[in-house]
Motif scaffolding. Structure first.
Motif, PDB file in Angstrom:
ATOM      1  N   PRO A 149       0.811  -1.220   0.000  1.00  0.00           N
ATOM      2  CA  PRO A 149       0.000   0.000   0.000  1.00  0.00           C
ATOM      3  C   PRO A 149       0.845   1.271   0.000  1.00  0.00           C
ATOM      4  O   PRO A 149       0.458   2.274  -0.606  1.00  0.00           O
ATOM      5  CB  PRO A 149      -0.833  -0.095   1.277  1.00  0.00           C
ATOM      6  N   SER A 150       2.012   1.217   0.645  1.00  0.00           N
ATOM      7  CA  SER A 150       2.850   2.418   0.649  1.00  0.00           C
ATOM      8  C   SER A 150       3.396   2.715  -0.745  1.00  0.00           C
ATOM      9  O   SER A 150       3.472   3.876  -1.143  1.00  0.00           O
ATOM     10  CB  SER A 150       3.983   2.284   1.663  1.00  0.00           C
ATOM     11  N   MET A 151       3.760   1.674  -1.499  1.00  0.00           N
ATOM     12  CA  MET A 151       4.233   1.889  -2.876  1.00  0.00           C
ATOM     13  C   MET A 151       3.112   2.416  -3.757  1.00  0.00           C
ATOM     14  O   MET A 151       3.343   3.282  -4.599  1.00  0.00           O
ATOM     15  CB  MET A 151       4.810   0.604  -3.451  1.00  0.00           C
ATOM     16  N   LEU A 152       1.903   1.892  -3.553  1.00  0.00           N
ATOM     17  CA  LEU A 152       0.764   2.404  -4.324  1.00  0.00           C
ATOM     18  C   LEU A 152       0.486   3.866  -3.971  1.00  0.00           C
ATOM     19  O   LEU A 152       0.173   4.675  -4.852  1.00  0.00           O
ATOM     20  CB  LEU A 152      -0.472   1.545  -4.069  1.00  0.00           C
ATOM     21  N   GLY A 153       0.618   4.206  -2.697  1.00  0.00           N
ATOM     22  CA  GLY A 153       0.433   5.605  -2.274  1.00  0.00           C
ATOM     23  C   GLY A 153       1.492   6.512  -2.860  1.00  0.00           C
ATOM     24  O   GLY A 153       1.183   7.621  -3.313  1.00  0.00           O
ATOM     25  N   ILE A 154       2.731   6.081  -2.877  1.00  0.00           N
ATOM     26  CA  ILE A 154       3.817   6.876  -3.465  1.00  0.00           C
ATOM     27  C   ILE A 154       3.580   7.064  -4.961  1.00  0.00           C
ATOM     28  O   ILE A 154       3.753   8.167  -5.494  1.00  0.00           O
ATOM     29  CB  ILE A 154       5.187   6.230  -3.174  1.00  0.00           C
ATOM     30  N   ALA A 155       3.170   5.987  -5.645  1.00  0.00           N
ATOM     31  CA  ALA A 155       2.909   6.089  -7.087  1.00  0.00           C
ATOM     32  C   ALA A 155       1.768   7.069  -7.360  1.00  0.00           C
ATOM     33  O   ALA A 155       1.847   7.878  -8.296  1.00  0.00           O
ATOM     34  CB  ALA A 155       2.575   4.719  -7.659  1.00  0.00           C
ATOM     35  N   ARG A 156       0.744   7.018  -6.531  1.00  0.00           N
ATOM     36  CA  ARG A 156      -0.370   7.953  -6.711  1.00  0.00           C
ATOM     37  C   ARG A 156       0.063   9.389  -6.449  1.00  0.00           C
ATOM     38  O   ARG A 156      -0.345  10.315  -7.160  1.00  0.00           O
ATOM     39  CB  ARG A 156      -1.516   7.568  -5.781  1.00  0.00           C
ATOM     40  N   PHE A 157       0.892   9.589  -5.424  1.00  0.00           N
ATOM     41  CA  PHE A 157       1.395  10.939  -5.128  1.00  0.00           C
ATOM     42  C   PHE A 157       2.243  11.474  -6.276  1.00  0.00           C
ATOM     43  O   PHE A 157       2.108  12.632  -6.674  1.00  0.00           O
ATOM     44  CB  PHE A 157       2.215  10.925  -3.830  1.00  0.00           C
ATOM     45  N   VAL A 158       3.127  10.642  -6.828  1.00  0.00           N
ATOM     46  CA  VAL A 158       3.976  11.065  -7.950  1.00  0.00           C
ATOM     47  C   VAL A 158       3.105  11.422  -9.151  1.00  0.00           C
ATOM     48  O   VAL A 158       3.351  12.426  -9.827  1.00  0.00           O
ATOM     49  CB  VAL A 158       5.012   9.970  -8.300  1.00  0.00           C
ATOM     50  N   TRP A 159       2.077  10.610  -9.419  1.00  0.00           N
ATOM     51  CA  TRP A 159       1.171  10.912 -10.526  1.00  0.00           C
ATOM     52  C   TRP A 159       0.469  12.249 -10.292  1.00  0.00           C
ATOM     53  O   TRP A 159       0.373  13.069 -11.201  1.00  0.00           O
ATOM     54  CB  TRP A 159       0.158   9.782 -10.666  1.00  0.00           C
ATOM     55  N   TRP A 160      -0.025  12.481  -9.079  1.00  0.00           N
ATOM     56  CA  TRP A 160      -0.693  13.746  -8.752  1.00  0.00           C
ATOM     57  C   TRP A 160       0.266  14.934  -8.878  1.00  0.00           C
ATOM     58  O   TRP A 160      -0.072  15.973  -9.411  1.00  0.00           O
ATOM     59  CB  TRP A 160      -1.245  13.654  -7.312  1.00  0.00           C
ATOM     60  N   TRP A 161       1.500  14.751  -8.384  1.00  0.00           N
ATOM     61  CA  TRP A 161       2.493  15.837  -8.419  1.00  0.00           C
ATOM     62  C   TRP A 161       2.854  16.192  -9.847  1.00  0.00           C
ATOM     63  O   TRP A 161       2.959  17.363 -10.191  1.00  0.00           O
ATOM     64  CB  TRP A 161       3.722  15.402  -7.610  1.00  0.00           C
ATOM     65  N   ARG A 162       3.043  15.180 -10.695  1.00  0.00           N
ATOM     66  CA  ARG A 162       3.361  15.450 -12.096  1.00  0.00           C
ATOM     67  C   ARG A 162       2.194  16.146 -12.794  1.00  0.00           C
ATOM     68  O   ARG A 162       2.388  16.996 -13.662  1.00  0.00           O
ATOM     69  CB  ARG A 162       3.733  14.170 -12.821  1.00  0.00           C
ATOM     70  N   LYS A 163       0.992  15.789 -12.416  1.00  0.00           N
ATOM     71  CA  LYS A 163      -0.186  16.410 -13.005  1.00  0.00           C
ATOM     72  C   LYS A 163      -0.249  17.889 -12.618  1.00  0.00           C
ATOM     73  O   LYS A 163      -0.625  18.739 -13.425  1.00  0.00           O
ATOM     74  CB  LYS A 163      -1.440  15.674 -12.542  1.00  0.00           C
ATOM     75  N   GLN A 164       0.152  18.215 -11.390  1.00  0.00           N
ATOM     76  CA  GLN A 164       0.156  19.593 -10.924  1.00  0.00           C
ATOM     77  C   GLN A 164       1.240  20.413 -11.603  1.00  0.00           C
ATOM     78  O   GLN A 164       1.100  21.634 -11.734  1.00  0.00           O
ATOM     79  CB  GLN A 164       0.366  19.645  -9.401  1.00  0.00           C
ATOM     80  N   GLN A 165       2.331  19.801 -12.011  1.00  0.00           N
ATOM     81  CA  GLN A 165       3.435  20.499 -12.650  1.00  0.00           C
ATOM     82  C   GLN A 165       3.115  20.917 -14.079  1.00  0.00           C
ATOM     83  O   GLN A 165       3.757  21.809 -14.605  1.00  0.00           O
ATOM     84  CB  GLN A 165       4.696  19.616 -12.655  1.00  0.00           C
ATOM     85  N   ARG A 166       2.168  20.303 -14.710  1.00  0.00           N
ATOM     86  CA  ARG A 166       1.825  20.640 -16.103  1.00  0.00           C
ATOM     87  C   ARG A 166       1.065  21.882 -16.206  1.00  0.00           C
ATOM     88  O   ARG A 166       0.466  22.620 -15.916  1.00  0.00           O
ATOM     89  CB  ARG A 166       1.038  19.510 -16.733  1.00  0.00           C
TER      90      ARG A 166
END
Length: 193
Positions: A176-193
């Protein structure tokens, strides 16, 4: 006289007429019938003559040859470190490249898993890796000294069973922690665009 009648009736049944023993219809003595398959007149296969004692069934780990074994039992699996195996299982990237199976010495299925992973753009490797992960984690949680499942075979030192249990819990918490990190990275990259 009874022996001559039984031998004549048995020779009559082997001659292939009707496949049955007609002369002993009223007799209380049991005589085996000839079992025939795919026969023509005068031909037959006597399955009753084949002895089952000639069959020897030996179960071996997948990919291991036991033709030369005389005892009938497969050889003892090689001893591996459960700690190293649990560390390998912590990283899903190792699942994709079949590092766990290579480590356990199951080279044939490791290569197959690697080709399935590469051939399906890592989807097949992820599914197969998750199945292997579940089997290995289950073995560690039960603190078993041997692993014989899904073509994997290994023996672990008794001194490493408790540490393997602890690492299995850590592995389960990492998903679950890896899934949470992956979701956070996806959200962060989405915010950077």
């Amino acid at each position: 006289s009874s022996s001559s009648s039984s031998s004549s009736s048995s020779s009559r049944s082997h001659s292939g007429g009707g496949g049955g023993d007609r002369s002993l219809a009223g007799s209380s003595v049991w005589h085996p019938m000839l079992v025939t398959a795919g026969v023509s007149e005068g031909m037959g296969i006597d399955y009753g003559a084949q002895a089952l004692s000639q069959v020897r069934v030996v179960r071996s780990p997948r990919g291991k040859d036991v033709a030369g074994s005389t005892s009938g039992a497969s050889s003892e699996p090689k001893e591996k470190s459960k700690i190293v195996l649990m560390v390998i299982e912590m990283f899903p990237l190792c699942w994709l490249f079949a590092i766990d199976r290579f480590y356990l010495g199951n080279i044939g299925l490791a290569i197959t898993k690697l080709f399935v992973s590469l051939g399906t753009c890592f989807i097949g490797g992820l599914v197969w890796g998750f199945v292997d992960f579940c089997i290995i984690i289950s073995n560690a949680l039960r603190q078993q000294e041997t692993l014989h499942a899904a073509g994997m075979s290994a023996k672990f030192p008794a001194s490493q069973l408790h540490m393997g249990f602890v690492l299995a819990i850590v592995d389960l918490l990492m998903i679950p922690s890896m899934l949470g990190i992956a979701r956070f990275v996806w959200w962060w990259r989405k915010q950077q665009r």
